[in-house]
Design a protein around this motif. Structure first.
Motif, PDB file in Angstrom:
ATOM      1  N   ALA A 235     -16.687  21.236 -29.546  1.00  0.00           N
ATOM      2  CA  ALA A 235     -17.480  20.725 -28.433  1.00  0.00           C
ATOM      3  C   ALA A 235     -16.717  19.662 -27.652  1.00  0.00           C
ATOM      4  N   GLU A 236     -15.973  18.824 -28.343  1.00  0.00           N
ATOM      5  CA  GLU A 236     -15.165  17.811 -27.659  1.00  0.00           C
ATOM      6  C   GLU A 236     -14.105  18.471 -26.792  1.00  0.00           C
ATOM      7  N   GLY A 237     -13.564  19.600 -27.255  1.00  0.00           N
ATOM      8  CA  GLY A 237     -12.601  20.337 -26.446  1.00  0.00           C
ATOM      9  C   GLY A 237     -13.226  20.896 -25.183  1.00  0.00           C
ATOM     10  N   VAL A 238     -14.461  21.375 -25.277  1.00  0.00           N
ATOM     11  CA  VAL A 238     -15.149  21.907 -24.094  1.00  0.00           C
ATOM     12  C   VAL A 238     -15.369  20.805 -23.071  1.00  0.00           C
ATOM     13  N   VAL A 239     -15.848  19.642 -23.514  1.00  0.00           N
ATOM     14  CA  VAL A 239     -16.124  18.542 -22.602  1.00  0.00           C
ATOM     15  C   VAL A 239     -14.842  18.032 -21.943  1.00  0.00           C
ATOM     16  N   CYS A 240     -13.742  18.036 -22.692  1.00  0.00           N
ATOM     17  CA  CYS A 240     -12.463  17.540 -22.160  1.00  0.00           C
ATOM     18  C   CYS A 240     -11.706  18.591 -21.360  1.00  0.00           C
ATOM     19  N   GLY A 241     -12.219  19.826 -21.302  1.00  0.00           N
ATOM     20  CA  GLY A 241     -11.556  20.878 -20.540  1.00  0.00           C
ATOM     21  C   GLY A 241     -10.373  21.502 -21.235  1.00  0.00           C
ATOM     22  N   HIS A 242     -10.291  21.413 -22.557  1.00  0.00           N
ATOM     23  CA  HIS A 242      -9.191  22.015 -23.302  1.00  0.00           C
ATOM     24  C   HIS A 242      -9.445  23.502 -23.529  1.00  0.00           C
ATOM     25  N   ASP A 243      -8.375  24.259 -23.761  1.00  0.00           N
ATOM     26  CA  ASP A 243      -8.503  25.656 -24.152  1.00  0.00           C
ATOM     27  C   ASP A 243      -8.847  25.732 -25.638  1.00  0.00           C
TER      28      ASP A 243
ATOM     29  N   SER B 293      -1.556  35.954 -33.760  1.00  0.00           N
ATOM     30  CA  SER B 293      -2.407  35.675 -32.606  1.00  0.00           C
ATOM     31  C   SER B 293      -2.184  34.261 -32.084  1.00  0.00           C
ATOM     32  N   ILE B 294      -2.051  33.296 -33.009  1.00  0.00           N
ATOM     33  CA  ILE B 294      -1.804  31.911 -32.594  1.00  0.00           C
ATOM     34  C   ILE B 294      -0.439  31.790 -31.917  1.00  0.00           C
ATOM     35  N   GLN B 295       0.563  32.451 -32.463  1.00  0.00           N
ATOM     36  CA  GLN B 295       1.889  32.418 -31.853  1.00  0.00           C
ATOM     37  C   GLN B 295       1.867  33.000 -30.446  1.00  0.00           C
ATOM     38  N   ARG B 296       1.167  34.101 -30.273  1.00  0.00           N
ATOM     39  CA  ARG B 296       1.115  34.739 -28.955  1.00  0.00           C
ATOM     40  C   ARG B 296       0.483  33.825 -27.921  1.00  0.00           C
ATOM     41  N   ILE B 297      -0.601  33.151 -28.297  1.00  0.00           N
ATOM     42  CA  ILE B 297      -1.280  32.260 -27.349  1.00  0.00           C
ATOM     43  C   ILE B 297      -0.400  31.067 -27.002  1.00  0.00           C
ATOM     44  N   ILE B 298       0.252  30.489 -27.983  1.00  0.00           N
ATOM     45  CA  ILE B 298       1.093  29.311 -27.740  1.00  0.00           C
ATOM     46  C   ILE B 298       2.260  29.651 -26.826  1.00  0.00           C
ATOM     47  N   TYR B 299       2.910  30.787 -27.058  1.00  0.00           N
ATOM     48  CA  TYR B 299       4.111  31.126 -26.302  1.00  0.00           C
ATOM     49  C   TYR B 299       3.798  31.732 -24.931  1.00  0.00           C
ATOM     50  N   GLN B 300       2.708  32.483 -24.832  1.00  0.00           N
ATOM     51  CA  GLN B 300       2.432  33.192 -23.586  1.00  0.00           C
ATOM     52  C   GLN B 300       1.558  32.406 -22.618  1.00  0.00           C
ATOM     53  N   GLN B 301       0.813  31.425 -23.106  1.00  0.00           N
ATOM     54  CA  GLN B 301      -0.109  30.705 -22.234  1.00  0.00           C
ATOM     55  C   GLN B 301       0.320  29.262 -21.963  1.00  0.00           C
ATOM     56  N   GLY B 302       1.589  28.966 -22.207  1.00  0.00           N
ATOM     57  CA  GLY B 302       2.138  27.689 -21.764  1.00  0.00           C
ATOM     58  C   GLY B 302       1.872  26.491 -22.635  1.00  0.00           C
ATOM     59  N   PHE B 303       1.664  26.704 -23.945  1.00  0.00           N
ATOM     60  CA  PHE B 303       1.456  25.579 -24.847  1.00  0.00           C
ATOM     61  C   PHE B 303       2.699  25.243 -25.667  1.00  0.00           C
ATOM     62  N   ASP B 304       3.787  25.922 -25.414  1.00  0.00           N
ATOM     63  CA  ASP B 304       5.030  25.664 -26.132  1.00  0.00           C
ATOM     64  C   ASP B 304       5.677  24.404 -25.567  1.00  0.00           C
ATOM     65  N   GLY B 305       5.731  23.358 -26.357  1.00  0.00           N
ATOM     66  CA  GLY B 305       6.265  22.098 -25.882  1.00  0.00           C
ATOM     67  C   GLY B 305       7.760  22.093 -25.646  1.00  0.00           C
ATOM     68  N   SER B 306       8.492  23.073 -26.185  1.00  0.00           N
ATOM     69  CA  SER B 306       9.942  23.100 -26.024  1.00  0.00           C
ATOM     70  C   SER B 306      10.370  23.705 -24.696  1.00  0.00           C
ATOM     71  N   ASP B 307       9.474  24.438 -23.998  1.00  0.00           N
ATOM     72  CA  ASP B 307       9.794  25.062 -22.717  1.00  0.00           C
ATOM     73  C   ASP B 307       9.197  24.242 -21.581  1.00  0.00           C
TER      74      ASP B 307
ATOM     75  N   LYS C  90       3.047  24.978 -14.753  1.00  0.00           N
ATOM     76  CA  LYS C  90       1.664  24.686 -14.424  1.00  0.00           C
ATOM     77  C   LYS C  90       1.241  23.363 -15.067  1.00  0.00           C
ATOM     78  N   GLN C  91       0.030  22.911 -14.719  1.00  0.00           N
ATOM     79  CA  GLN C  91      -0.482  21.667 -15.267  1.00  0.00           C
ATOM     80  C   GLN C  91      -0.687  21.788 -16.767  1.00  0.00           C
ATOM     81  N   LYS C  92      -0.261  20.779 -17.501  1.00  0.00           N
ATOM     82  CA  LYS C  92      -0.327  20.821 -18.954  1.00  0.00           C
ATOM     83  C   LYS C  92      -1.766  20.696 -19.443  1.00  0.00           C
ATOM     84  N   ASN C  93      -2.062  21.391 -20.512  1.00  0.00           N
ATOM     85  CA  ASN C  93      -3.361  21.316 -21.147  1.00  0.00           C
ATOM     86  C   ASN C  93      -3.153  21.332 -22.656  1.00  0.00           C
ATOM     87  N   ILE C  94      -4.231  21.218 -23.404  1.00  0.00           N
ATOM     88  CA  ILE C  94      -4.159  21.182 -24.865  1.00  0.00           C
ATOM     89  C   ILE C  94      -4.933  22.360 -25.428  1.00  0.00           C
ATOM     90  N   LEU C  95      -4.375  22.973 -26.451  1.00  0.00           N
ATOM     91  CA  LEU C  95      -5.035  24.073 -27.149  1.00  0.00           C
ATOM     92  C   LEU C  95      -5.673  23.529 -28.420  1.00  0.00           C
TER      93      LEU C  95
END
Length: 341
Positions: A21-29, A147-161, A165-170
């Motif tokens: 719920a805290e993630g929803v309120v903060c706009g996180h994925d 599934s977690i790896q795919r989301i991190i690498y394909q949706q821009g959550f990989d911190g090494s790249d 786009k605007q950064k967000n938190i998963l």
């Protein structure tokens, strides 16, 4: 965050939903994984946030009523408190950490529609492809990790790249990991065949989280795991380990010593910062209570000496608890009195 589930998974699921719920309120994925409950159903049961001051004041008034009840008992000071520092009756600061939530109401659907989320429901995932065990890890864990790896690498959550786009938190939530619903046998045998599946999964997941913009909460039915060595490894692979002990069905449920609480909070481990070991001396004696709208974690206060109507066994329990908790009560004289959600 690693959460040891209480016996009936009532309060651990509540903390699990607070995290989401805290993630929803903060706009996180969000990424929600479960083997027993569909992620869509989990999100529909999230508590409703209280974003305006009016509702927030209602919760504070409810907390004030609880404090008033405690104050009536505190007028009789027990002998074991006489030489201890006085505890603060209110928080030392008015800064709000996070948001307030009403456990009696569900989150409005329009809030859920405003965020991106993906689910992992194990029965559906297993029906897509045949079972296949890989790299000392059972099928369920391998597919969840993929599934977690795919989301991190394909949706821009990989911190090494570099991210264009605007950064967000998963925010990743995994429910009842290690249970038999995940195909793991660590809860059914003291010498499980897949003894390394859970620890291998956590080891790889920890590496993913370290180099990505993500945070994860995992609930595990620790009270069902017979092999304690596995729990020690799981603890070492986690940053924060919290155990919830519910009074439901136990002798403490009717014990007057714990009449104001619904369970205990055990802080097993906290993150280590520039040290080899962690110090949890200031996080002892925590208990939780669930009221009509408010879920509160606070310091466990021993009541004054009980009346003659209390059994001798309860008084012995009170005396033993006083010896065990006296050091913790003294160590926690500073800081906030309670954490409310």
């Amino acid at each position: 965050v690693f959460t040891e589930e209480d016996k009936y998974s009532l309060y651990s699921n509540l903390l699990f939903k607070y995290f989401l719920a805290e993630g929803v309120v903060c706009g996180h994925d969000l990424f929600v994984a479960s083997a027993k409950e569909h992620p869509d159903s989990i999100l529909k049961e999230l508590p409703s946030p209280l974003l305006d001051d009016t509702h927030r004041n209602e919760l504070r008034e409810e907390a004030t009523v609880v404090k008033a009840e405690d104050f009536q008992d505190s007028m009789k000071i027990a002998w074991r408190y006489q030489n201890l520092p006085k505890l603060e009756a209110s928080p030392t600061t008015t800064t709000n950490l996070g948001h307030y939530y009403d456990v009696s109401k569900k989150m409005p659907p329009e809030l859920l529609q405003s965020i991106k989320w993906q689910g992992f429901y194990l029965p559906e995932e297993l029906s897509l492809q045949p079972k296949r065990k890989t790299c000392n890890m059972n099928t369920a864990y391998a597919r969840l990790l993929k599934s977690i790896q795919r989301i991190i690498y394909q949706q821009g959550f990989d911190g090494s790249d570099p991210q264009k786009k605007q950064k967000n938190i998963l925010r990743i939530g995994i429910q009842s990991l290690g249970s038999m619903l995940w195909g793991d046998d660590i809860c059914s045998s003291a010498t499980p065949q897949d003894i390394h599946s859970l620890t291998t999964f956590l080891y790889v997941l920890r590496g993913l989280l370290r180099k990505s913009l993500s945070a994860c909460i995992i609930t595990v039915p620790a009270h069902l795991i017979q092999n304690k060595a596995i729990m020690e490894r799981v603890t070492n692979l986690s940053d924060t380990v919290v155990g919830l002990e519910s009074f439901i069905g136990s002798e403490r449920e009717t014990n007057p010593l714990y009449k104001d609480y619904h369970g205990l909070v055990h802080v097993r481990q906290i993150p280590r910062l520039n040290s080899l070991i962690c110090d949890v001396s200031d996080t002892k004696d925590l208990a939780f209570r669930l009221k009509r709208k408010l879920f509160t974690i606070e310091r466990l206060h021993l009541p004054p000496d009980l009346s003659d109507t209390v059994s001798r066994t309860s008084k012995q329990d009170l005396a033993e608890s006083a010896k065990l908790l006296s050091s913790g009560c003294g160590a926690m004289a500073m800081g906030k009195k309670h954490l409310d959600f």
